[in-house]
Design an enzyme around this catalytic site. Sequence first.
Site, PDB file in Angstrom:
ATOM      1  N   ASP A  71     -10.390 -31.012 -18.487  1.00 25.57           N
ATOM      2  CA  ASP A  71      -9.850 -31.275 -17.152  1.00 25.57           C
ATOM      3  C   ASP A  71     -10.362 -32.614 -16.646  1.00 25.57           C
ATOM      4  O   ASP A  71     -11.501 -32.743 -16.206  1.00 25.57           O
ATOM      5  CB  ASP A  71     -10.258 -30.138 -16.209  1.00 25.57           C
ATOM      6  CG  ASP A  71      -9.774 -30.358 -14.788  1.00 25.57           C
ATOM      7  OD1 ASP A  71      -8.847 -31.176 -14.605  1.00 25.57           O
ATOM      8  OD2 ASP A  71     -10.312 -29.716 -13.870  1.00 25.57           O
ATOM      9  N   CYS A 130       3.163 -34.442  -8.431  1.00 26.62           N
ATOM     10  CA  CYS A 130       3.520 -33.476  -7.392  1.00 26.62           C
ATOM     11  C   CYS A 130       4.417 -34.153  -6.369  1.00 26.62           C
ATOM     12  O   CYS A 130       4.506 -35.389  -6.316  1.00 26.62           O
ATOM     13  CB  CYS A 130       2.283 -32.881  -6.717  1.00 26.62           C
ATOM     14  SG  CYS A 130       1.253 -34.038  -5.812  1.00 26.62           S
ATOM     15  N   HIS A 153      -2.008   5.476  -5.123  1.00 30.76           N
ATOM     16  CA  HIS A 153      -1.376   6.482  -4.274  1.00 30.76           C
ATOM     17  C   HIS A 153      -2.462   7.345  -3.605  1.00 30.76           C
ATOM     18  O   HIS A 153      -3.625   7.362  -4.040  1.00 30.76           O
ATOM     19  CB  HIS A 153      -0.486   7.381  -5.124  1.00 30.76           C
ATOM     20  CG  HIS A 153      -1.215   7.924  -6.328  1.00 30.76           C
ATOM     21  ND1 HIS A 153      -2.069   9.007  -6.272  1.00 30.76           N
ATOM     22  CD2 HIS A 153      -1.243   7.484  -7.601  1.00 30.76           C
ATOM     23  CE1 HIS A 153      -2.584   9.229  -7.458  1.00 30.76           C
ATOM     24  NE2 HIS A 153      -2.107   8.323  -8.296  1.00 30.76           N
ATOM     25  N   GLU A 195       2.438   4.887 -14.130  1.00 24.40           N
ATOM     26  CA  GLU A 195       1.143   5.145 -14.770  1.00 24.40           C
ATOM     27  C   GLU A 195       1.267   5.112 -16.288  1.00 24.40           C
ATOM     28  O   GLU A 195       2.366   5.276 -16.854  1.00 24.40           O
ATOM     29  CB  GLU A 195       0.583   6.497 -14.299  1.00 24.40           C
ATOM     30  CG  GLU A 195      -0.760   6.894 -14.884  1.00 24.40           C
ATOM     31  CD  GLU A 195      -1.897   5.908 -14.589  1.00 24.40           C
ATOM     32  OE1 GLU A 195      -1.782   4.742 -15.021  1.00 24.40           O
ATOM     33  OE2 GLU A 195      -2.894   6.319 -13.978  1.00 24.40           O
TER      34      GLU A 195
END
Length: 447
Positions: free
Chosen positions: A95, A125, A222, A295
């Site tokens: 970086d 940008c 839930h 689930e």
Amino acid sequence: MVFIQRKVTKKSAAPSDSNEPSHTITPCPLKAPLVVTIVGLPCRGKSMAAKRIARHLTWRGEYPKVIRVDVNAKTDTLTEIMNWFQSGNNVAIVDGMHLTRQTRQFLTTFCNEKIFHHLFVEFDCDEKSLEDNIRETALFYKNLDSTMDWVQIFRDKLVHCSDQYEICKPAIEGPMITITNSENPLVHSVTARGVQGYLQTMILGVLSMPVIKHQLYYFTRHGESEYNVLGRIGGDADLSSRGRSYADLLTKYLTGGTSSGAIPPKLIWTSELCRTIHTVEKIPGPRAAIRDLNEINAGICEGLTYEEIHERFPQEFAWRDQDKLKYRYPHGESYLDLLQRVDSIVQALLPKTDVLVVSHQAVLRCIMAYFMGSTPEEVPYINVPLHTLLAVRSYGYEFQVETIPLQVKCVDTFRQQPKNCSPERSEADVLETVPAHFDAIVPHLIN
């Protein structure tokens, strides 16, 4: 693992005692590690994107490291990359700015010599994002030193760096992803050239979405269900009376009825199962029931208690305790399957904010692992208790998780890994960490 091309030169002297082969060893490039070089002017969102790439790769079971450099990679950067790969890791993200072709060629030559894959990621940008980034970065530094005009300092730095900047040319420099950063999805754009392989394609997918800098998500299971009370897994049981009480209190908390200061969700996602849908049915707002939030499928064990699973399928129960991440229920799913399934949920969340997600224990473990920076190995034992709201907020590179227990009693469904995972273990060892539950329906908990 590091793959280094090694040549051995024959000598005219007596044969050596070395066991080294006398021919060139050519590594398989498919197995070679990946170096990602970040390129771009200051205040373009480079560091945030680098961290986002690393977070996603870690979540998917890879081994990345962000190596921060002031401007360009140097010799000690190459040493750090080598040490990282020699430790068995496979992705290094450098970086920095790397404004000139010469500074980028330094890393390209290194990767070519060591047979490492190399990918450039170049950032720009839109004007609005640039101004926002300058203002926010200046505000951060002003908190450290209020005597400096940080906005002007960063504007001067931009002018200086712009004079040096040479735009990347993929035909000359190699595989590349070019990003125009914006929070506006109609402005955010991505161009890819020469991208190959699983890791580079995954990085392309991560970068294709706008980075929203200020985000808030709510996650909850839930309310307590009838099956939770009985210790049964899976199924489509409805809420118990305590589960309905949690639904009422959650509604008050998120709509201001408890003076909580909570921001009401703009969007509500639930699974397709009735216990999640009924938990938030009184909370206003647009909603969707999503299959990927259902689930984990327990296959032949659906609707059974842990005691019944041990009695009927002792070998299966032992295998799951031995490796909960990789174990797949017969005709069902594993946690690895879940991580694959909820990838679409995480990717859909990241460009949004103020979303409430109501799902189940195993699924939320996989989702929360992304925001917590957890590895897949840690996922099966992340504690996501019932009747607890998890508020996730973005802070720069990271996410912070606030645990908000809402005071409604419920059973505890968290099960730690037992010490003895052998198929020949005693029943006491098997049930050592099984959560307490009722053996029969208790009317006042259901009605």
